[in-house]
Design a protein around this motif. Sequence first.
Motif, PDB file in Angstrom:
ATOM      1  N   ALA A  20      58.204  32.285  26.943  1.00 42.27           N
ATOM      2  CA  ALA A  20      58.545  33.291  25.932  1.00 42.27           C
ATOM      3  C   ALA A  20      57.478  33.335  24.854  1.00 42.27           C
ATOM      4  O   ALA A  20      57.033  34.413  24.439  1.00 42.27           O
ATOM      5  CB  ALA A  20      59.911  32.969  25.320  1.00 42.27           C
ATOM      6  N   GLU A  21      57.030  32.175  24.401  1.00 38.78           N
ATOM      7  CA  GLU A  21      56.007  32.119  23.367  1.00 38.78           C
ATOM      8  C   GLU A  21      54.688  32.722  23.857  1.00 38.78           C
ATOM      9  O   GLU A  21      54.006  33.450  23.129  1.00 38.78           O
ATOM     10  CB  GLU A  21      55.783  30.674  22.927  1.00 38.78           C
ATOM     11  N   THR A  22      54.338  32.429  25.109  1.00 37.18           N
ATOM     12  CA  THR A  22      53.098  32.964  25.670  1.00 37.18           C
ATOM     13  C   THR A  22      53.193  34.476  25.849  1.00 37.18           C
ATOM     14  O   THR A  22      52.237  35.207  25.564  1.00 37.18           O
ATOM     15  CB  THR A  22      52.785  32.286  27.012  1.00 37.18           C
ATOM     16  N   ASN A  23      54.349  34.969  26.294  1.00 35.82           N
ATOM     17  CA  ASN A  23      54.524  36.406  26.434  1.00 35.82           C
ATOM     18  C   ASN A  23      54.480  37.109  25.079  1.00 35.82           C
ATOM     19  O   ASN A  23      53.989  38.235  24.961  1.00 35.82           O
ATOM     20  CB  ASN A  23      55.845  36.721  27.147  1.00 35.82           C
ATOM     21  N   GLN A  24      54.987  36.454  24.057  1.00 33.81           N
ATOM     22  CA  GLN A  24      54.891  37.010  22.704  1.00 33.81           C
ATOM     23  C   GLN A  24      53.423  37.142  22.282  1.00 33.81           C
ATOM     24  O   GLN A  24      53.038  38.124  21.638  1.00 33.81           O
ATOM     25  CB  GLN A  24      55.661  36.130  21.726  1.00 33.81           C
ATOM     26  N   ALA A  25      52.617  36.161  22.659  1.00 30.56           N
ATOM     27  CA  ALA A  25      51.187  36.232  22.365  1.00 30.56           C
ATOM     28  C   ALA A  25      50.533  37.370  23.148  1.00 30.56           C
ATOM     29  O   ALA A  25      49.645  38.071  22.628  1.00 30.56           O
ATOM     30  CB  ALA A  25      50.512  34.902  22.699  1.00 30.56           C
ATOM     31  N   LEU A  26      50.962  37.594  24.377  1.00 34.74           N
ATOM     32  CA  LEU A  26      50.458  38.727  25.162  1.00 34.74           C
ATOM     33  C   LEU A  26      50.809  40.045  24.475  1.00 34.74           C
ATOM     34  O   LEU A  26      49.984  40.958  24.396  1.00 34.74           O
ATOM     35  CB  LEU A  26      51.053  38.700  26.574  1.00 34.74           C
ATOM     36  N   VAL A  27      52.039  40.141  23.987  1.00 35.77           N
ATOM     37  CA  VAL A  27      52.469  41.352  23.294  1.00 35.77           C
ATOM     38  C   VAL A  27      51.583  41.621  22.084  1.00 35.77           C
ATOM     39  O   VAL A  27      51.216  42.774  21.805  1.00 35.77           O
ATOM     40  CB  VAL A  27      53.951  41.226  22.871  1.00 35.77           C
TER      41      VAL A  27
ATOM     42  N   GLY B 261      71.117  43.645  31.891  1.00 34.14           N
ATOM     43  CA  GLY B 261      72.334  42.850  31.749  1.00 34.14           C
ATOM     44  C   GLY B 261      72.117  41.375  31.988  1.00 34.14           C
ATOM     45  O   GLY B 261      73.009  40.560  31.733  1.00 34.14           O
ATOM     46  N   THR B 262      70.943  41.000  32.501  1.00 37.81           N
ATOM     47  CA  THR B 262      70.600  39.594  32.679  1.00 37.81           C
ATOM     48  C   THR B 262      70.027  39.049  31.372  1.00 37.81           C
ATOM     49  O   THR B 262      69.159  39.670  30.772  1.00 37.81           O
ATOM     50  CB  THR B 262      69.561  39.419  33.806  1.00 37.81           C
ATOM     51  N   VAL B 263      70.527  37.900  30.948  1.00 34.62           N
ATOM     52  CA  VAL B 263      70.086  37.303  29.688  1.00 34.62           C
ATOM     53  C   VAL B 263      69.537  35.906  29.951  1.00 34.62           C
ATOM     54  O   VAL B 263      70.262  35.029  30.419  1.00 34.62           O
ATOM     55  CB  VAL B 263      71.237  37.234  28.664  1.00 34.62           C
ATOM     56  N   GLY B 264      68.255  35.721  29.684  1.00 33.81           N
ATOM     57  CA  GLY B 264      67.632  34.414  29.820  1.00 33.81           C
ATOM     58  C   GLY B 264      67.790  33.586  28.555  1.00 33.81           C
ATOM     59  O   GLY B 264      68.338  34.047  27.546  1.00 33.81           O
ATOM     60  N   LEU B 265      67.298  32.382  28.592  1.00 33.13           N
ATOM     61  CA  LEU B 265      67.481  31.448  27.485  1.00 33.13           C
ATOM     62  C   LEU B 265      66.793  31.906  26.201  1.00 33.13           C
ATOM     63  O   LEU B 265      67.306  31.708  25.110  1.00 33.13           O
ATOM     64  CB  LEU B 265      66.942  30.070  27.900  1.00 33.13           C
ATOM     65  N   SER B 266      65.624  32.511  26.334  1.00 33.16           N
ATOM     66  CA  SER B 266      64.813  32.812  25.153  1.00 33.16           C
ATOM     67  C   SER B 266      64.391  34.272  25.118  1.00 33.16           C
ATOM     68  O   SER B 266      63.971  34.846  26.134  1.00 33.16           O
ATOM     69  CB  SER B 266      63.564  31.924  25.147  1.00 33.16           C
ATOM     70  N   THR B 267      64.493  34.887  23.935  1.00 30.63           N
ATOM     71  CA  THR B 267      64.075  36.281  23.753  1.00 30.63           C
ATOM     72  C   THR B 267      62.564  36.367  23.556  1.00 30.63           C
ATOM     73  O   THR B 267      61.981  35.589  22.805  1.00 30.63           O
ATOM     74  CB  THR B 267      64.780  36.912  22.542  1.00 30.63           C
TER      75      THR B 267
ATOM     76  N   LEU C 168      61.327  28.636  27.708  1.00 33.09           N
ATOM     77  CA  LEU C 168      61.013  28.712  26.285  1.00 33.09           C
ATOM     78  C   LEU C 168      59.517  28.870  26.024  1.00 33.09           C
ATOM     79  O   LEU C 168      59.095  29.663  25.180  1.00 33.09           O
ATOM     80  CB  LEU C 168      61.524  27.460  25.570  1.00 33.09           C
ATOM     81  N   VAL C 169      58.708  28.113  26.747  1.00 31.95           N
ATOM     82  CA  VAL C 169      57.273  28.151  26.529  1.00 31.95           C
ATOM     83  C   VAL C 169      56.682  29.470  27.025  1.00 31.95           C
ATOM     84  O   VAL C 169      55.761  30.025  26.418  1.00 31.95           O
ATOM     85  CB  VAL C 169      56.577  26.952  27.209  1.00 31.95           C
TER      86      VAL C 169
END
Length: 270
Positions: free
Chosen positions: A192-199, A215-221, A189-190
Amino acid sequence: MLASQRRATILGLVEDSGAVRVSELVDQLGVSDMTVRRDIEHLATEGLVERVHGGALAVGGRSSEEPGFTAKSALMRSQKNAIAQAAAQLVEPGAAIGISAGTTTYEFARAVRSVPDLTVVTNSVPVAQLLHESGTPGQTVVLTGGIRTPSDALVGPVAVAALRMLHVDRLFLGVHGMDARVGLTTPNLVEAETNQALVQTARQVCVLADHTKWGTVGLSTIIPLDAVDLLVTDAGLGPRARTAVREAGVELVIATEPRIRSDRTRRAQP
């Protein structure tokens, strides 16, 4: 060695390291490639390992499971290298780029480490170390702070705060999974938030991921698929996945050795 003994050995190796490659098992067990694949298939049928292209993974939590950097590095090596070499052709001297944590992005960092006057923003400890040791003239590495994850990513509020002040031309993003409906995902989860900041730092988002991630789905988008500008993957990506990527408006580059081919270019050929 009896089949049951081989399978017990394979299972032990998977549980110890998190992942094994077929080629390594062939050498270690002294049997054929086909025999190893049959053993892995048997273990996978019993739910003891997860069969992937070129090897096997330890089973565990699914959407929230986060394999370590070493375990992931052992898989899909040739594909990751081809993807890295293809993506490296997009980087010119003097550019400012972001590189997220991951094993494919680590190979990408290896491919661009000789590019002069390159500025790299990263939350990956291995990537930062690799580039720091390259000694390439004019190269600058900005490593975010943060909490270290099993995948050697630095994440959390410290990393996010640092990234909010930065801007790069293109982000090269590694992901845990890709899906047409839920987008790019991670089990952390954390992260994901950091990668969103990178984006948010980048004018263009380039995803580097081998075909097994589809086709692999992790916990957080992290972001939806249509927020990606460019996907560099390998030739194993199936036709349905390619269609889904194109329909999302994402440019698709298929990495092959020794050169790359873009779907756009291939369609234009007679």
